[in-house]
Design an enzyme around this catalytic site. Structure first.
Site: not given
Lengths: 235, 297
Positions: B1-2
């Site tokens: 996730m970013c």
């Protein structure tokens, strides 16, 4: 005569989200407290009005983030804006209405109730649906109704690629173009009972300018999973 | 996730406050990427024949004046561990001077308008340390990282730049980056890390070098990159957005008369003035979206 109930207004710019959700959860089974709620300034927050379990009317003014009205039971939730991933995911009963558009995985795994989206729904709408009814005023993205087990998906616009891939016994009704059908999903005959079902669902969704006779039906060819006619009543 | 954010100003008011808006958007994406943060800002173009370099030094209290004089340039600004130095030479020459004088410094970006700042740590802390609030700019991209493919370091933070005024931020992960990196190295593209996103940035730089337009280069990603991605690409004129065809990674776009914005989640856009009434939509999978001066004017 019942008088119109005053709505309990909660401003998420002031009230922490957990406090709001806790207050809504505390109403489950008690029959006491406000039945109408108006939530303002959601500003894309996640998990707004999640896990409701009472006959409430919740109106949300603005755009919401992930999993809004997730696991909903009995309540009616109206979003006056757009919703992100997983609106009404795993809904059990009740009704969720979105006036704008929704992102992917709308009503994922939902067992019951009705989801109405007046805009478009992105990819994976109704993925693994297990009894929910979904009415989309616009179009749906790719892989919608993937592994859909039961319930109905009604799409007034178009459907993206791989519609109904690996579908079980859900019914898919699409009025517009289908970019492509997924594995084991085929077009089926639209009989009177199906037109009647679409008419009822459109009526429940408050959509009165779409002709139910214009829809086509899609469902399982029953070649991919172990379909046994004896179990047909279970769906 | 970013988390990814992008902001393109359509009015002077937004240009003036672009750093403030960028910092606010970045802070909203903290929960998607608390490991490190970075931004590419496009501002104050230098004249033809000059090059603007953003340099990073791991040494606290680096003597940037000494660095500038060693490479024949002038310090434009210093922000935390980074400095923008303007060199009266072409980009290749300017970067060579840095390597010759101070091989321990990293060139974060080179070009006429781009400046890249990035570091490990919480996005809010990063924004404060790098004083993002006082940046005026025409457009900017930002990234908050939750690392998967490589270590949490300043060098492994996004944005990545492997071409002049070009940068890339990425939410997702690539599976064929080692194979691609070997191929691109043979083509003469240089890499500084083992990071998958740097390979995607290198791929774009290679395609552009070979004559592709930005749109063609991005469309090439659909064929040649294996993995999950939402990309935002910054150029001297604007930015572009692409999601992979499976579209596992989120993105939302919004536009008003004053700005165009993209973000991984809407709440990063909600902090912008007029967001409530913005036109808003989700980018289609596998479709390249481009905003630049020409398109918006």
């Amino acid at each position: 005569m019942t008088t119109l109930l005053e709505a309990e207004v909660v401003d998420l710019a002031v009230t922490p989200l957990r406090e709001l959700n806790q207050r809504l959860h505390d109403l489950a089974g008690t029959g006491e407290g406000p039945r109408r709620w108006r939530i303002v300034n959601p500003k894309g927050a996640h998990a707004v009005a999640c896990g409701l379990d009472a006959e409430l009317e919740v109106e949300i003014d603005g755009h919401v983030g992930y999993y809004c009205a997730g696991m909903n039971k009995l309540a009616t939730v109206v979003v006056r804006g757009n919703a992100s991933t997983g609106i009404a995911e795993n809904m059990m009963s009740g009704k969720v209405v979105v006036e704008g558009s929704v992102s992917q995985s709308a009503a994922a795994t939902a067992h019951g109730g009705l989801l109405v989206v007046h805009g478009d729904a992105a990819a994976r709408c109704g993925i693994s649906m297990k009894g929910v009814d979904i009415v989309i005023r616009g179009s749906v993205g790719h892989l919608s109704a993937f592994m859909a087990q039961t319930g109905c998906l009604v799409v007034c616009g178009d459907a993206g690629d791989a519609l109904g891939d690996s579908i079980y016994e859900a019914r898919l009704y699409v009025r517009g173009a289908v970019a492509g059908l997924g594995a084991d999903c085929i077009e089926k005959e639209m009989r009177d009972e199906h037109v009647a079902q679409v008419r009822d669902l459109l009526a429940a969704a408050g959509i009165d300018d779409v002709d139910p006779a214009e829809f086509r039906r899609y469902g399982s060819a029953r070649r991919l999973y172990n379909f046994t006619i004896d179990n047909a009543g279970a769906y | 996730m970013c988390g990814i954010v992008g902001l393109f100003a359509k009015s002077p008011g937004i240009e003036e406050g672009l750093g403030v808006h960028l910092a606010a958007m970045l802070a909203q994406m903290s929960d998607r990427g608390p490991d490190s943060a970075g931004v590419a800002v496009y501002r104050d173009p230098v004249p033809e024949g000059m090059t603007k370099l953003t340099l990073y030094s791991p040494v606290r209290g680096e003597d940037w004046r000494a660095v500038a004089s060693a490479i024949g340039g002038e310090v434009d600004s210093v922000r935390a561990s980074h400095s923008v130095i303007v060199v009266p030479a072409g980009a290749v020459e300017a970067e060579q001077r840095v390597r010759a004088a101070r091989a321990d410094l990293r060139v974060m970006s080179a070009g006429h308008v781009i400046e890249i700042y990035k570091d490990v740590g919480l996005p809010e802390v990063f924004a404060e340390e790098f004083e993002l609030g006082n940046l005026h700019a025409t457009h900017a991209l930002g990234h908050t990282r939750m690392a998967t493919e490589s270590r949490v370091t300043t060098e492994g933070s996004h944005p990545f730049s492997t071409g002049l005024d070009l940068c890339l931020v990425h939410n997702g992960s690539l599976s064929n980056h080692n194979t691609l990196r070997r191929m691109l190295r043979r083509e003469g593209i240089e890499f500084q890390t083992e990071n998958d996103t740097e390979v995607a940035a290198g791929y774009l730089a290679w395609r552009l070098r070979e004559g592709a337009t930005l749109e063609q280069a991005l469309e090439g990603c659909l064929e040649d990159l294996d993995g999950f991605y939402t990309f935002a690409v910054g150029t001297a004129d604007g930015f572009a957005v692409l999601r992979d065809p499976i579209a596992c990674k989120p993105a939302v776009l919004a536009e008003t008369d004053d700005w165009v914005a993209m973000a991984s989640e809407y709440h990063a856009i909600a902090v912008l003035p007029g967001a409530d009434d913005a036109r808003m939509w989700e980018p289609e999978p596998g479709v390249v979206y481009v905003w630049d001066r020409a398109a918006v004017a």
